[in-house]
Scaffold this active site. Structure first.
Site, PDB file in Angstrom:
ATOM      1  N   LYS A  23       5.211  28.718  13.650  1.00  0.00           N
ATOM      2  CA  LYS A  23       6.639  29.033  13.837  1.00  0.00           C
ATOM      3  C   LYS A  23       7.037  30.292  13.063  1.00  0.00           C
ATOM      4  CE  LYS A  23       9.831  27.013  11.191  1.00  0.00           C
ATOM      5  NZ  LYS A  23      10.839  27.843  10.525  1.00  0.00           N
ATOM      6  N   ARG A  93      18.049  31.766   9.674  1.00  0.00           N
ATOM      7  CA  ARG A  93      17.930  32.782   8.630  1.00  0.00           C
ATOM      8  C   ARG A  93      16.943  33.884   9.023  1.00  0.00           C
ATOM      9  NH1 ARG A  93      18.240  34.140   3.193  1.00  0.00           N
ATOM     10  NH2 ARG A  93      16.305  35.016   2.392  1.00  0.00           N
ATOM     11  N   ARG A 122      19.716  31.122  -0.777  1.00  0.00           N
ATOM     12  CA  ARG A 122      18.869  32.065  -0.058  1.00  0.00           C
ATOM     13  C   ARG A 122      19.524  33.425   0.181  1.00  0.00           C
ATOM     14  NH1 ARG A 122      15.801  28.627   4.560  1.00  0.00           N
ATOM     15  NH2 ARG A 122      14.102  30.056   4.213  1.00  0.00           N
ATOM     16  N   PRO A 123      19.729  34.186  -0.888  1.00  0.00           N
ATOM     17  CA  PRO A 123      20.341  35.513  -0.734  1.00  0.00           C
ATOM     18  C   PRO A 123      19.385  36.513  -0.078  1.00  0.00           C
ATOM     19  CG  PRO A 123      19.654  35.147  -3.011  1.00  0.00           C
ATOM     20  CD  PRO A 123      19.376  33.870  -2.271  1.00  0.00           C
ATOM     21  N   VAL A 124      19.912  37.710   0.214  1.00  0.00           N
ATOM     22  CA  VAL A 124      19.075  38.746   0.851  1.00  0.00           C
ATOM     23  C   VAL A 124      19.051  40.014  -0.003  1.00  0.00           C
ATOM     24  CG1 VAL A 124      19.278  37.892   3.221  1.00  0.00           C
ATOM     25  CG2 VAL A 124      21.027  39.447   2.322  1.00  0.00           C
ATOM     26  N   ASP A 125      19.293  39.850  -1.307  1.00  0.00           N
ATOM     27  CA  ASP A 125      19.363  41.029  -2.176  1.00  0.00           C
ATOM     28  C   ASP A 125      18.057  41.834  -2.201  1.00  0.00           C
ATOM     29  OD1 ASP A 125      18.536  38.567  -3.449  1.00  0.00           O
ATOM     30  OD2 ASP A 125      18.408  39.670  -5.330  1.00  0.00           O
ATOM     31  N   LEU A 126      16.916  41.152  -2.114  1.00  0.00           N
ATOM     32  CA  LEU A 126      15.638  41.881  -2.162  1.00  0.00           C
ATOM     33  C   LEU A 126      15.435  42.710  -0.897  1.00  0.00           C
ATOM     34  CD1 LEU A 126      13.452  38.988  -3.619  1.00  0.00           C
ATOM     35  CD2 LEU A 126      14.289  40.998  -4.845  1.00  0.00           C
ATOM     36  N   VAL A 331      10.453  27.067  -5.647  1.00  0.00           N
ATOM     37  CA  VAL A 331      10.766  28.164  -4.716  1.00  0.00           C
ATOM     38  C   VAL A 331      12.235  28.134  -4.284  1.00  0.00           C
ATOM     39  CG1 VAL A 331      10.176  29.219  -2.488  1.00  0.00           C
ATOM     40  CG2 VAL A 331       8.374  28.257  -3.935  1.00  0.00           C
ATOM     41  N   ARG A 401      13.710  22.168  15.471  1.00  0.00           N
ATOM     42  CA  ARG A 401      13.649  23.580  15.087  1.00  0.00           C
ATOM     43  C   ARG A 401      12.206  24.016  14.890  1.00  0.00           C
ATOM     44  NH1 ARG A 401      15.770  24.596   9.709  1.00  0.00           N
ATOM     45  NH2 ARG A 401      14.493  26.400  10.164  1.00  0.00           N
TER      46      ARG A 401
HETATM   47  C1  UD1 Z   1      10.109  31.847   4.430  1.00  0.00           C
HETATM   48  C2  UD1 Z   1       9.826  30.773   5.458  1.00  0.00           C
HETATM   49  C3  UD1 Z   1      10.153  29.381   4.910  1.00  0.00           C
HETATM   50  C4  UD1 Z   1       9.439  29.165   3.568  1.00  0.00           C
HETATM   51  C5  UD1 Z   1       9.705  30.314   2.617  1.00  0.00           C
HETATM   52  C6  UD1 Z   1       8.898  30.221   1.332  1.00  0.00           C
HETATM   53  C7  UD1 Z   1      10.247  31.960   7.530  1.00  0.00           C
HETATM   54  C8  UD1 Z   1      11.071  32.092   8.737  1.00  0.00           C
HETATM   55  N1  UD1 Z   1      10.627  31.040   6.638  1.00  0.00           N
HETATM   56  O1  UD1 Z   1      11.515  31.818   4.185  1.00  0.00           O
HETATM   57  O2  UD1 Z   1       9.725  28.419   5.848  1.00  0.00           O
HETATM   58  O3  UD1 Z   1       9.915  27.971   2.985  1.00  0.00           O
HETATM   59  O4  UD1 Z   1       9.363  31.563   3.254  1.00  0.00           O
HETATM   60  O5  UD1 Z   1       7.549  30.107   1.616  1.00  0.00           O
HETATM   61  O6  UD1 Z   1       9.248  32.633   7.390  1.00  0.00           O
HETATM   62  N2  UD1 Z   1      15.221  35.157  -2.353  1.00  0.00           N
HETATM   63  C9  UD1 Z   1      16.102  35.918  -3.071  1.00  0.00           C
HETATM   64  N3  UD1 Z   1      16.487  37.127  -2.565  1.00  0.00           N
HETATM   65  C10 UD1 Z   1      16.026  37.599  -1.360  1.00  0.00           C
HETATM   66  C11 UD1 Z   1      15.121  36.794  -0.636  1.00  0.00           C
HETATM   67  C12 UD1 Z   1      14.732  35.577  -1.156  1.00  0.00           C
HETATM   68  O7  UD1 Z   1      16.543  35.532  -4.158  1.00  0.00           O
HETATM   69  O8  UD1 Z   1      16.420  38.709  -0.946  1.00  0.00           O
HETATM   70  C13 UD1 Z   1      14.815  33.830  -2.892  1.00  0.00           C
HETATM   71  C14 UD1 Z   1      15.256  32.680  -2.004  1.00  0.00           C
HETATM   72  O9  UD1 Z   1      16.574  32.309  -2.274  1.00  0.00           O
HETATM   73  C15 UD1 Z   1      14.248  31.592  -2.352  1.00  0.00           C
HETATM   74  C16 UD1 Z   1      12.981  32.404  -2.675  1.00  0.00           C
HETATM   75  O10 UD1 Z   1      13.402  33.748  -2.886  1.00  0.00           O
HETATM   76  O11 UD1 Z   1      14.668  30.905  -3.495  1.00  0.00           O
HETATM   77  C17 UD1 Z   1      11.948  32.366  -1.566  1.00  0.00           C
HETATM   78  O12 UD1 Z   1      12.516  32.884  -0.392  1.00  0.00           O
HETATM   79  P1  UD1 Z   1      11.670  33.675   0.704  1.00  0.00           P
HETATM   80  O13 UD1 Z   1      10.248  33.780   0.284  1.00  0.00           O
HETATM   81  O14 UD1 Z   1      12.392  34.939   1.005  1.00  0.00           O
HETATM   82  O15 UD1 Z   1      11.780  32.697   1.926  1.00  0.00           O
HETATM   83  P2  UD1 Z   1      12.201  33.028   3.421  1.00  0.00           P
HETATM   84  O16 UD1 Z   1      11.576  34.314   3.843  1.00  0.00           O
HETATM   85  O17 UD1 Z   1      13.653  32.851   3.596  1.00  0.00           O
END
Ligand code: UD1
Length: 439
Positions: A23, A93, A122-126, A331, A401
């Site tokens: 997925k 997301r 789950r922010p998108v700051d990175l 995580v 999903r």
């Molecule tokens: C992806 C997977 C999800 C999996 C996760 C971790 C997809 C569609 N989803 O989610 O199934 O559980 O990886 O293996 O591929 N974070 C920040 N800032 C950011 C981005 C992330 O603080 O800009 C934090 C998130 O809040 C979270 C952590 O980083 O606590 C991990 O998130 P991330 O690895 O980005 O997961 P996703 O890509 O959303």
């Protein structure tokens, strides 16, 4: 009306199950296809609600899609729109990840913030900071992230980027954006998940120059244009891991293929520590050889550590172990909501912050439970398969999903599961005479 699952526990499983395409790879590869001004073909695409939603989002951007069985043709020759619709992005997301390829293709992209989610903020700051480093002006107004290439230029510019955390989504967004940038980009502390590698391989098949995917440092040399590709998505390691736990928790010998065993190293090691052996019948076939369930501590980590997407399923297993397990979720900050549901089934679990202490009990008992997120829903089905009596699982939209035909696949192994449609107030009772199985 709502669909629920009636899981009648303690039926032994046996036989073989086919694992679908991943997925999380499918979702991001659909975004990746937006980088290419020629039609592309993806194979082994799972038939899932999330994939359908992603399809709606790329269609809304002007992309033509044609799906037949597990093949998806994506024609992003013309991207007519640079703004993804909020109603769709808020439901998924991963759809935020289109910001990278759309910005790289058009020089401008507008994507609504994906919003909160059941498992944390789950922010998108990175993602945003990385795009800025690649030469984008990024503003957030009225809940929409608007990114455009700085200085009226058309292409982003390569940069050295260090990610504070190895975010899967941010690594993917930035890798896609850098693919069409001018010059070289280095992503340090990148996510190493197999889905990141699959995206890199797909981009390379389209002519991108990417090295190091699967390690902490990814190097991308931007190219002006990509070309058509025909690409097969890797098998879903989380689905395979869920079936491994299904064998362990029901004490049944089942096999599964295709799988890439290397993608499951942490889950297999933990299963072995918990008394279940995993045999490799062929390079892409695994077989569960169950044994008495032992307790083991688990801490979720970015890949190659133990996956957060397997935490709930392993917690279900540990509820029936001979001892105490400490399960730590590192995580996501709010990913223990299945605990309350497992407790309804007789599990002995205490939670403090992000840590759950599970004391194994000899038996779970079937109960009405509500799925709180995608992997939690699978964990409840697994618990129901091992429990005494009937478990009624509500909240199936989560299951739909991310698991292709889970009910059908489990029934094929001998599980006693029925999906029925009932009025919302009757979910804890027997199926109505008129209730039609919907799978
Ligand atoms: C992806 C997977 C999800 C999996 C996760 C971790 C997809 C569609 N989803 O989610 O199934 O559980 O990886 O293996 O591929 N974070 C920040 N800032 C950011 C981005 C992330 O603080 O800009 C934090 C998130 O809040 C979270 C952590 O980083 O606590 C991990 O998130 P991330 O690895 O980005 O997961 P996703 O890509 O959303």
């Amino acid at each position: 009306m709502e669909s629920v699952l009636y899981v009648r526990g303690r039926s032994p499983l046996s036989g073989h199950v086919t694992i679908s395409g991943a997925k999380n790879a499918a979702l991001v590869l659909m975004a990746g296809a937006l980088l290419c001004p020629e039609p592309c073909r993806l194979r082994n695409v799972p038939n899932l609600l999330d994939v359908k939603r992603m399809g709606q989002i790329v269609r809304a951007l002007g992309v033509k899609l044609d799906a037949h069985e597990d093949v998806l043709d994506i024609d992003a020759t013309h991207i007519g729109q640079s703004q993804a619709p909020y109603e769709l992005v808020s439901q998924l997301r991963a759809s935020f990840f289109v910001i990278g390829p759309v910005l790289a293709r058009l020089g401008i992209a507008r994507v609504p913030l994906p919003g909160g989610c059941a498992i944390g903020a789950r922010p998108v700051d990175l993602h945003v900071r990385g795009l800025q480093a690649l030469g984008a002006d990024v503003q957030i107004h009225h809940g929409v992230v608007r990114a455009c290439v700085r200085g009226g230029r058309k292409r982003l510019r390569g940069a050295k980027i260090y990610l504070d955390y190895p975010s899967v989504g941010a690594t993917e967004t930035l890798m896609m954006a850098a693919t069409l940038a001018e010059g070289e980009t280095t992503l340090d502390n990148a996510a190493q998940e197999p889905e990141v590698v699959d995206l890199a391989n797909f981009c390379r098949a389209m002519g991108a120059k990417i090295q190091g995917a699967g390690t902490k440092t990814i190097r991308i040399v931007g190219v002006p244009r990509l070309h058509t590709a025909d690409y097969r998505i890797v098998p879903d390691r989380i689905e395979a891991g869920t079936f491994l736990v299904a064998g362990a928790i029901t004490q049944s010998e089942i096999s599964m293929s295709p799988v890439i065993p290397d993608h499951l190293t942490a889950a297999i090691a933990k299963l072995r520590a918990m008394g279940t052996q995993v045999a490799m019948d062929s390079p892409n076939t695994l077989r569960v050889v169950p044994g008495p369930i032992e307790a083991a501590d688990i801490e979720t980590q970015p890949y190659p550590g133990f996956p957060t997407d397997m935490q709930a399923q392993f917690m279900a297993l540990s509820t029936l172990s001979n001892g105490n397990s400490v399960i730590t979720e590192t995580v996501f900050e709010n990913r223990l909501r299945h605990v309350a549901e497992l407790q309804r089934m007789g599990a002995d679990i205490r939670v403090k912050g992000n840590i759950a202490v599970v004391r194994g009990v000899p038996m779970l008992s079937g109960a009405p439970v509500v799925a709180t997120d995608l992997r939690a829903s699978a964990a409840l089905v697994l618990a129901g398969l091992a429990a005494d009596g009937k478990t009624v699982v509500q909240g199936l939209h989560h299951l739909d999903r991310g698991y292709e035909n889970l009910t059908k696949k489990l029934c094929g192994l001998g599980a006693n599961i029925e999906r029925v449609t009932v009025p919302s107030c009757e979910t804890a009772t027997e199926p109505l005479e008129t209730g039609q199985p919907s799978v």
